[in-house]
Design a protein around this motif. Structure first.
Motif, PDB file in Angstrom:
ATOM      1  N   ASP A  44      32.576   6.445 -10.535  1.00  0.00           N
ATOM      2  CA  ASP A  44      31.815   7.514 -11.157  1.00  0.00           C
ATOM      3  C   ASP A  44      32.823   8.305 -11.737  1.00  0.00           C
ATOM      4  OD1 ASP A  44      29.119   6.663 -10.472  1.00  0.00           O
ATOM      5  OD2 ASP A  44      29.607   7.722  -8.484  1.00  0.00           O
ATOM      6  N   LEU A  45      33.913   7.734 -12.504  1.00  0.00           N
ATOM      7  CA  LEU A  45      34.834   8.500 -13.284  1.00  0.00           C
ATOM      8  C   LEU A  45      34.724   8.085 -14.634  1.00  0.00           C
ATOM      9  CD1 LEU A  45      38.030   8.850 -10.878  1.00  0.00           C
ATOM     10  CD2 LEU A  45      36.275  10.292 -11.500  1.00  0.00           C
ATOM     11  N   ARG A  46      35.015   9.068 -15.458  1.00  0.00           N
ATOM     12  CA  ARG A  46      35.059   8.589 -17.011  1.00  0.00           C
ATOM     13  C   ARG A  46      36.244   8.274 -17.395  1.00  0.00           C
ATOM     14  NH1 ARG A  46      33.387  12.100 -20.190  1.00  0.00           N
ATOM     15  NH2 ARG A  46      33.421  14.041 -18.951  1.00  0.00           N
ATOM     16  N   VAL A  47      36.371   7.145 -18.191  1.00  0.00           N
ATOM     17  CA  VAL A  47      37.866   6.730 -18.644  1.00  0.00           C
ATOM     18  C   VAL A  47      37.888   7.242 -20.211  1.00  0.00           C
ATOM     19  CG1 VAL A  47      39.436   5.033 -19.369  1.00  0.00           C
ATOM     20  CG2 VAL A  47      38.030   4.657 -17.443  1.00  0.00           C
ATOM     21  N   ALA A  48      38.914   8.028 -20.700  1.00  0.00           N
ATOM     22  CA  ALA A  48      39.193   8.687 -21.921  1.00  0.00           C
ATOM     23  C   ALA A  48      40.386   8.045 -22.338  1.00  0.00           C
ATOM     24  CB  ALA A  48      38.934   9.964 -21.812  1.00  0.00           C
ATOM     25  N   ASP A  79      52.594   2.052 -19.464  1.00  0.00           N
ATOM     26  CA  ASP A  79      53.541   1.831 -20.012  1.00  0.00           C
ATOM     27  C   ASP A  79      54.823   1.283 -19.282  1.00  0.00           C
ATOM     28  OD1 ASP A  79      53.931   4.201 -18.832  1.00  0.00           O
ATOM     29  OD2 ASP A  79      54.493   5.296 -20.705  1.00  0.00           O
ATOM     30  N   LYS A  80      54.470   1.301 -17.981  1.00  0.00           N
ATOM     31  CA  LYS A  80      55.747   0.771 -17.239  1.00  0.00           C
ATOM     32  C   LYS A  80      55.395  -0.605 -16.398  1.00  0.00           C
ATOM     33  CE  LYS A  80      57.273   5.403 -15.560  1.00  0.00           C
ATOM     34  NZ  LYS A  80      57.610   6.300 -14.310  1.00  0.00           N
ATOM     35  N   ALA A  81      54.213  -1.158 -16.856  1.00  0.00           N
ATOM     36  CA  ALA A  81      53.989  -2.455 -16.392  1.00  0.00           C
ATOM     37  C   ALA A  81      53.390  -3.343 -17.487  1.00  0.00           C
ATOM     38  CB  ALA A  81      53.023  -2.478 -15.087  1.00  0.00           C
ATOM     39  N   SER A  82      53.518  -4.553 -17.438  1.00  0.00           N
ATOM     40  CA  SER A  82      52.744  -5.302 -18.335  1.00  0.00           C
ATOM     41  C   SER A  82      51.431  -5.763 -18.058  1.00  0.00           C
ATOM     42  CB  SER A  82      53.762  -6.646 -18.446  1.00  0.00           C
ATOM     43  OG  SER A  82      53.317  -7.675 -19.236  1.00  0.00           O
ATOM     44  N   VAL A  83      50.333  -4.796 -18.683  1.00  0.00           N
ATOM     45  CA  VAL A  83      49.113  -5.017 -18.309  1.00  0.00           C
ATOM     46  C   VAL A  83      48.201  -5.830 -19.512  1.00  0.00           C
ATOM     47  CG1 VAL A  83      46.939  -3.922 -18.023  1.00  0.00           C
ATOM     48  CG2 VAL A  83      49.076  -2.979 -16.930  1.00  0.00           C
ATOM     49  N   THR A  84      47.997  -6.849 -19.347  1.00  0.00           N
ATOM     50  CA  THR A  84      47.158  -7.583 -20.430  1.00  0.00           C
ATOM     51  C   THR A  84      45.756  -6.857 -20.759  1.00  0.00           C
ATOM     52  OG1 THR A  84      45.648  -8.743 -18.711  1.00  0.00           O
ATOM     53  CG2 THR A  84      48.022  -9.760 -19.520  1.00  0.00           C
ATOM     54  N   ASP A  85      44.982  -7.167 -21.931  1.00  0.00           N
ATOM     55  CA  ASP A  85      43.925  -6.530 -22.307  1.00  0.00           C
ATOM     56  C   ASP A  85      42.990  -6.627 -21.073  1.00  0.00           C
ATOM     57  OD1 ASP A  85      45.427  -5.613 -24.516  1.00  0.00           O
ATOM     58  OD2 ASP A  85      44.702  -7.354 -25.797  1.00  0.00           O
ATOM     59  N   THR A  86      42.858  -8.008 -20.881  1.00  0.00           N
ATOM     60  CA  THR A  86      41.911  -8.491 -19.773  1.00  0.00           C
ATOM     61  C   THR A  86      42.023  -7.488 -18.620  1.00  0.00           C
ATOM     62  OG1 THR A  86      41.561 -10.422 -20.464  1.00  0.00           O
ATOM     63  CG2 THR A  86      40.576 -10.185 -18.471  1.00  0.00           C
ATOM     64  N   LEU A  87      43.121  -7.138 -18.009  1.00  0.00           N
ATOM     65  CA  LEU A  87      43.285  -6.465 -17.004  1.00  0.00           C
ATOM     66  C   LEU A  87      43.053  -5.186 -17.245  1.00  0.00           C
ATOM     67  CD1 LEU A  87      44.172  -6.238 -13.732  1.00  0.00           C
ATOM     68  CD2 LEU A  87      46.365  -6.194 -14.646  1.00  0.00           C
ATOM     69  N   PHE A  88      43.620  -4.434 -18.219  1.00  0.00           N
ATOM     70  CA  PHE A  88      43.376  -2.978 -18.745  1.00  0.00           C
ATOM     71  C   PHE A  88      41.731  -2.753 -18.618  1.00  0.00           C
ATOM     72  CE2 PHE A  88      42.532   0.507 -21.414  1.00  0.00           C
ATOM     73  CZ  PHE A  88      43.815   1.226 -21.113  1.00  0.00           C
ATOM     74  N   THR A  89      40.833  -3.639 -18.987  1.00  0.00           N
ATOM     75  CA  THR A  89      39.330  -3.827 -19.322  1.00  0.00           C
ATOM     76  C   THR A  89      38.888  -3.798 -17.894  1.00  0.00           C
ATOM     77  OG1 THR A  89      39.196  -4.739 -21.565  1.00  0.00           O
ATOM     78  CG2 THR A  89      37.145  -4.850 -20.220  1.00  0.00           C
ATOM     79  N   TYR A 144      43.684  -8.492 -10.673  1.00  0.00           N
ATOM     80  CA  TYR A 144      42.374  -7.952 -10.863  1.00  0.00           C
ATOM     81  C   TYR A 144      41.945  -7.557  -9.169  1.00  0.00           C
ATOM     82  CZ  TYR A 144      37.220  -7.269 -11.200  1.00  0.00           C
ATOM     83  OH  TYR A 144      36.168  -6.728 -11.003  1.00  0.00           O
ATOM     84  N   TYR A 145      42.009  -8.331  -8.412  1.00  0.00           N
ATOM     85  CA  TYR A 145      41.618  -8.178  -6.914  1.00  0.00           C
ATOM     86  C   TYR A 145      42.391  -6.923  -6.438  1.00  0.00           C
ATOM     87  CZ  TYR A 145      41.106  -9.415  -1.883  1.00  0.00           C
ATOM     88  OH  TYR A 145      40.993  -9.338  -0.712  1.00  0.00           O
ATOM     89  N   LEU A 146      43.785  -6.859  -6.553  1.00  0.00           N
ATOM     90  CA  LEU A 146      44.552  -5.894  -6.005  1.00  0.00           C
ATOM     91  C   LEU A 146      44.290  -4.574  -6.630  1.00  0.00           C
ATOM     92  CD1 LEU A 146      48.006  -7.653  -5.423  1.00  0.00           C
ATOM     93  CD2 LEU A 146      46.392  -7.042  -3.407  1.00  0.00           C
TER      94      LEU A 146
END
Length: 268
Positions: free
Chosen positions: A94-98, A74-84, A255-257
């Protein structure tokens, strides 16, 4: 008989007086010489820097496999693609995203910045064998300047139950160091006739009636065609340079960073 002789004399005299003066044939335009044209390529490159990465993991809580993480952006403008892409990077360690419910950790995207900075200067690269043509290009176009964007990303992993910061990281890179491609330009070296108008004007002048009569009994020399070499402007074939081309790199840079940073999290 005397009348007949006088008539013949008059006719002969009249024919001599009225006979047209000699006139030379019109001159034709000379055939043009065969003109040569050749394409060349030149390369420009710049120095590259590695991404700047800072990663600190604190020992208060151990991050273990299959623990759950919630991504907060919520503090950064993250696109749907970058979120994915961030989700996939977390899964890869090996962590699970919820997205709902109580999780073990919260991954907060604190900074996701893109800023144009000073242009990057690219230097022409000398080939193994130089030519006079290359030397001319190197003199006219020794450098190319390209728009440059600096990208920065910072994240923080927080233990949800205690509120303790477990890990934080920050990374940055400029667009020139990210894409690392040389710039390749092409140009054409071609021959042109420099005096075509001069030759055409000469032919036109020599084909007037007065000029044809004047040269009826003498030869004239048509000026020879003269050629010059002309180099076209440089045309870019490869490598992003203008602002639009550089801006198109930013999704991949982010994405790289983010991938670099998430890969720094130590999971036991």
């Amino acid at each position: 008989m005397r009348i007949l002789i006088i008539a013949v004399f008059i006719l002969t005299t009249t024919a001599c007086v009225t006979a047209p003066p000699p006139i030379a044939a019109p001159l034709a335009m000379p055939a043009k010489p065969s003109l040569k044209s050749q394409s060349y390529q030149v390369e420009y490159a710049t120095k590259h820097a590695s991404p700047k990465v800072k990663s600190v993991q604190l020992p208060a809580h151990k991050v273990t496999r299959n623990q759950t993480v919630r991504i907060v952006a919520d503090k950064a403008s993250v696109t749907d693609t970058l979120f994915t892409q961030i989700r996939d990077a977390i899964t890869a360690i090996d962590l699970r995203v919820a997205d709902q419910g109580v999780t073990d950790y919260t991954l907060s995207i604190h900074q996701l910045e893109l800023n144009f900075i000073d242009d990057t200067k690219y230097q022409i690269q000398t080939p193994s064998e130089t030519t006079t043509t290359f030397e001319k290009v190197a003199m006219l176009y020794p450098t190319q300047q390209c728009a440059t964007i600096n990208a920065q990303v910072s994240m923080r992993l927080t233990h949800r139950a205690s509120g303790d910061v477990v890990w934080f990281g920050k990374s940055s890179i400029d667009s020139a160091s990210f894409h690392r491609e040389p710039l390749i330009y092409s140009f054409v070296q071609e021959q042109l006739i420099s005096n075509e108008l001069e030759v055409a004007s000469f032919i036109h002048e020599q084909n007037t009636e007065q000029a044809r009569m004047a040269r009826a009994n003498q030869d004239v020399s048509i000026p020879e065609y003269k050629t010059i070499s002309k180099m076209s402007n440089l045309n870019k074939l490869q490598g992003p340079c203008n602002r639009t081309e550089i801006s198109a790199l930013t999704p991949m840079m982010q994405y790289y960073l983010t991938s670099i940073l998430i890969d720094k999290i130590k999971v036991l």
